[in-house]
Design a protein around this motif. Sequence first.
Motif, mmCIF file in Angstrom:
data_model
loop_
_atom_site.group_PDB
_atom_site.id
_atom_site.type_symbol
_atom_site.label_atom_id
_atom_site.label_comp_id
_atom_site.label_asym_id
_atom_site.label_seq_id
_atom_site.Cartn_x
_atom_site.Cartn_y
_atom_site.Cartn_z
ATOM 1 N N PHE A 28 35.345 3.313 77.918
ATOM 2 C CA PHE A 28 35.265 2.137 77.053
ATOM 3 C C PHE A 28 33.817 1.661 76.920
ATOM 4 C CE2 PHE A 28 35.733 -2.507 76.320
ATOM 5 C CZ PHE A 28 36.393 -2.434 75.102
ATOM 6 N N GLY A 29 33.096 1.597 78.040
ATOM 7 C CA GLY A 29 31.687 1.203 77.984
ATOM 8 C C GLY A 29 30.852 2.181 77.182
ATOM 9 N N GLY A 30 31.130 3.472 77.347
ATOM 10 C CA GLY A 30 30.414 4.480 76.563
ATOM 11 C C GLY A 30 30.674 4.329 75.079
ATOM 12 N N LEU A 31 31.915 4.031 74.713
ATOM 13 C CA LEU A 31 32.236 3.829 73.304
ATOM 14 C C LEU A 31 31.562 2.581 72.742
ATOM 15 C CD1 LEU A 31 36.018 4.801 73.221
ATOM 16 C CD2 LEU A 31 34.114 6.009 72.150
ATOM 17 N N ILE A 32 31.516 1.521 73.533
ATOM 18 C CA ILE A 32 30.830 0.299 73.088
ATOM 19 C C ILE A 32 29.372 0.608 72.768
ATOM 20 C CG2 ILE A 32 29.941 -1.939 73.862
ATOM 21 C CD1 ILE A 32 32.546 -2.359 75.357
ATOM 22 N N LEU A 33 28.733 1.359 73.655
ATOM 23 C CA LEU A 33 27.324 1.677 73.434
ATOM 24 C C LEU A 33 27.143 2.710 72.328
ATOM 25 C CD1 LEU A 33 25.936 1.726 77.072
ATOM 26 C CD2 LEU A 33 25.836 -0.110 75.381
ATOM 27 N N LEU A 35 29.008 3.248 69.691
ATOM 28 C CA LEU A 35 29.271 2.659 68.379
ATOM 29 C C LEU A 35 28.373 1.461 68.087
ATOM 30 C CD1 LEU A 35 33.176 2.862 68.438
ATOM 31 C CD2 LEU A 35 31.565 4.390 67.274
ATOM 32 N N ASP A 36 27.575 1.063 69.061
ATOM 33 C CA ASP A 36 26.652 -0.072 68.940
ATOM 34 C C ASP A 36 27.374 -1.326 68.444
ATOM 35 O OD1 ASP A 36 24.238 -1.303 69.281
ATOM 36 O OD2 ASP A 36 23.418 -0.705 67.339
ATOM 37 N N ILE A 37 28.489 -1.625 69.077
ATOM 38 C CA ILE A 37 29.295 -2.780 68.689
ATOM 39 C C ILE A 37 28.495 -4.055 68.955
ATOM 40 C CG2 ILE A 37 31.395 -4.087 69.232
ATOM 41 C CD1 ILE A 37 32.748 -1.417 69.767
ATOM 42 N N SER A 38 28.439 -4.903 67.940
ATOM 43 C CA SER A 38 27.698 -6.168 67.974
ATOM 44 C C SER A 38 26.217 -5.967 68.287
ATOM 45 C CB SER A 38 28.304 -7.142 68.991
ATOM 46 O OG SER A 38 29.613 -7.490 68.605
ATOM 47 N N GLY A 39 25.714 -4.781 68.062
ATOM 48 C CA GLY A 39 24.302 -4.512 68.313
ATOM 49 C C GLY A 39 23.945 -4.494 69.785
ATOM 50 N N LEU A 40 24.937 -4.281 70.637
ATOM 51 C CA LEU A 40 24.708 -4.339 72.077
ATOM 52 C C LEU A 40 23.734 -3.259 72.539
ATOM 53 C CD1 LEU A 40 25.472 -5.821 74.652
ATOM 54 C CD2 LEU A 40 27.339 -4.220 74.941
ATOM 55 N N ARG A 41 23.926 -2.013 72.060
ATOM 56 C CA ARG A 41 23.015 -0.941 72.463
ATOM 57 C C ARG A 41 21.591 -1.236 72.016
ATOM 58 N NH1 ARG A 41 24.423 4.060 69.625
ATOM 59 N NH2 ARG A 41 23.061 3.202 68.048
ATOM 60 N N SER A 42 21.448 -1.764 70.815
ATOM 61 C CA SER A 42 20.116 -2.101 70.307
ATOM 62 C C SER A 42 19.449 -3.160 71.175
ATOM 63 C CB SER A 42 20.216 -2.605 68.872
ATOM 64 O OG SER A 42 20.821 -1.640 68.054
ATOM 65 N N MET A 43 20.218 -4.156 71.592
ATOM 66 C CA MET A 43 19.663 -5.203 72.453
ATOM 67 C C MET A 43 19.282 -4.642 73.816
ATOM 68 S SD MET A 43 21.779 -8.720 71.702
ATOM 69 C CE MET A 43 23.378 -8.069 72.123
ATOM 70 N N LEU A 44 20.128 -3.757 74.365
ATOM 71 C CA LEU A 44 19.832 -3.171 75.667
ATOM 72 C C LEU A 44 18.581 -2.305 75.612
ATOM 73 C CD1 LEU A 44 23.412 -2.229 76.889
ATOM 74 C CD2 LEU A 44 21.947 -4.038 77.767
ATOM 75 N N MET A 45 18.421 -1.563 74.527
ATOM 76 C CA MET A 45 17.249 -0.697 74.397
ATOM 77 C C MET A 45 15.962 -1.514 74.216
ATOM 78 S SD MET A 45 18.138 2.364 74.757
ATOM 79 C CE MET A 45 19.598 3.347 74.794
ATOM 80 N N LEU A 57 27.068 -3.999 82.999
ATOM 81 C CA LEU A 57 28.161 -3.837 82.042
ATOM 82 C C LEU A 57 29.169 -2.820 82.556
ATOM 83 C CD1 LEU A 57 29.445 -4.180 79.162
ATOM 84 C CD2 LEU A 57 27.999 -2.246 78.485
ATOM 85 N N PHE A 58 28.672 -1.657 82.974
ATOM 86 C CA PHE A 58 29.572 -0.609 83.441
ATOM 87 C C PHE A 58 30.244 -0.992 84.764
ATOM 88 C CE2 PHE A 58 27.363 2.030 80.353
ATOM 89 C CZ PHE A 58 28.421 2.753 79.827
ATOM 90 N N PHE A 59 29.548 -1.686 85.630
ATOM 91 C CA PHE A 59 30.156 -2.148 86.877
ATOM 92 C C PHE A 59 31.295 -3.116 86.585
ATOM 93 C CE2 PHE A 59 30.415 -5.280 90.324
ATOM 94 C CZ PHE A 59 30.800 -4.441 91.364
ATOM 95 N N GLY A 60 31.057 -4.077 85.713
ATOM 96 C CA GLY A 60 32.092 -5.052 85.374
ATOM 97 C C GLY A 60 33.302 -4.408 84.721
ATOM 98 N N LEU A 61 33.054 -3.486 83.796
ATOM 99 C CA LEU A 61 34.169 -2.794 83.146
ATOM 100 C C LEU A 61 34.949 -1.941 84.141
ATOM 101 C CD1 LEU A 61 32.519 -1.714 79.771
ATOM 102 C CD2 LEU A 61 34.353 -3.385 80.083
#
Length: 82
Positions: A28-33, A35-45, A57-61
């Motif tokens: 699920f975490g991999g898919l979130i990143l 697909l860049d849902i809500s721009g999360l991957r962009s913000m993390l990068m 994120l991955f620990f919580g999930l």
Amino acid sequence: MPLLPHNRTALGFLLRHLIAGLTGGLVFGGLILALDISGLRSMLMASPDGLLYTLLLFFGLSVTFGGVAMGVGVMSLGEDKN
């Protein structure tokens, strides 16, 4: 103190469900990143602490999905008397 056979069975049952939940959380975490849902991957990068936030994120999930999978496993043990 050695574990009794029924304790080993119970721990194995819970461990199998935990592993299934951890896998689900990681996917699920991999898919979130991915697909860049809500721009999360962009913000993390863009963040200097992006790796830390990604690990959190991955620990919580993983904890959430693992706990839910173990709970579903335990709840499915009961017999339906109807």
